[in-house]
Design an enzyme around this catalytic site. Structure first.
Site, short mmCIF file in Angstrom:
data_model
loop_
_atom_site.label_atom_id
_atom_site.label_comp_id
_atom_site.label_asym_id
_atom_site.label_seq_id
_atom_site.Cartn_x
_atom_site.Cartn_y
_atom_site.Cartn_z
N TYR A 105 1.01 -1.30 -0.04
CA TYR A 105 -0.03 0.11 0.04
C TYR A 105 0.94 1.25 -0.14
O TYR A 105 0.42 2.43 -0.22
CB TYR A 105 -0.96 0.06 1.44
N HIS A 136 1.08 -11.88 1.63
CA HIS A 136 -0.11 -11.22 1.20
C HIS A 136 -0.80 -11.98 0.06
O HIS A 136 -2.08 -11.71 -0.25
CB HIS A 136 0.45 -9.69 0.42
#
Length: 268
Positions: A57, A118
């Site tokens: 992010y 992730h």
């Protein structure tokens, strides 16, 4: 706030906030990082304590700064972040350690509550090395829980071949467009808590039914949808840049859907 107990005994808030567009120009995922993050400030003021981040992010340091500058004690926060499956972070144990150490630095803390891979690491040896580093930091107390994200059953089966610590959660897409019923059944059998990303996604006809159910409880269709998930033991991490919507997403603990309502939603 209600909590769910993970398979290692750690309590996790059942509602958190995603941060993948927080602190970015035009609230876009690929937007440039700004110097402020008002949506996180308002979330904290409203009572959110579970903060879902990720290295990819690009805003860990900004999120970490806001958390550190808030008046919320560290022990009240539940900070999650994720290590990408990319070679830069998984090519060696040293690379994975560097990634975790950098996240700890970004969040200005000496421990993270939850660290996830992730997305699946398809190379079994790299997956093993990465998970062993996760276990190393877990045993050292720098990670309170470890888990995975976007793993399917065959990925979990592969991990099970060598993992000494079972993943505490699997963060996957769970919503009415992608209900993931089969994978949820696998996670229940394995004692792995499901965490829903994108929990609010619906089709128009589904939204109509949710809104209709909501009228009975004086709630919105979105609140009904979140309530449906948490009643099934699913952690949700809705994200909003709007303070009123953030507040509404937390206002789901004063009613309970009937079994008939749950079944109706499940069959949408």
């Amino acid at each position: 706030m209600e909590y769910i107990t993970l398979n290692n005994g750690l309590e996790m808030p059942i509602v958190g906030t995603g941060t993948n567009t927080y602190g970015k120009e035009n609230n876009e995922y690929n937007g440039a990082i700004k110097n402020d993050i008002p949506e996180l400030v308002s979330a904290l003021e409203l009572g959110y304590r579970s903060i879902d981040g990720a290295i990819s992010y690009r805003n860990e340091a900004l999120v970490g700064r806001v958390l550190a500058e808030s008046n919320v004690p560290r022990e009240e926060l539940f900070i999650t972040t994720k290590v990408p499956a990319a070679e830069e972070y998984t090519s060696s144990k040293e690379a994975t350690r560097a990634a975790i150490d950098n996240s700890l630095k970004n969040f200005q803390t000496d421990y993270l509550d939850l660290l996830l891979i992730h997305s699946p690491i398809e190379d079994k040896e790299l997956l093993k090395n990465t998970w062993e580093v996760f276990e190393e930091y877990y045993e050292a107390g720098k990670l309170k829980a470890i888990g995975v994200s976007n793993f399917q059953k065959h990925h979990l089966d592969q991990l099970k071949e060598f993992a000494k610590v079972k993943p505490a959660v699997n963060q996957i897409q769970i919503n009415l467009k992608e209900p993931n019923h089969e994978l949820l059944a696998v996670l229940e059998d394995e004692g792995i808590t499901p965490v829903a990303w994108g929990p609010m996604k619906t089709e128009a006809h589904q939204k109509e039914v949710l809104d209709e159910i909501g009228k009975v409880y004086n709630k919105t269709g979105s609140q009904v949808l979140l309530r449906y998930q948490i009643q099934r033991g699913i952690v949700v991490i809705p994200k909003s840049h709007n303070r009123d919507n953030q507040a509404a997403n937390l206002d789901i603990f004063d009613f309970e859907l009937t079994p008939e309502d749950v079944e109706k939603i499940k069959n949408l």
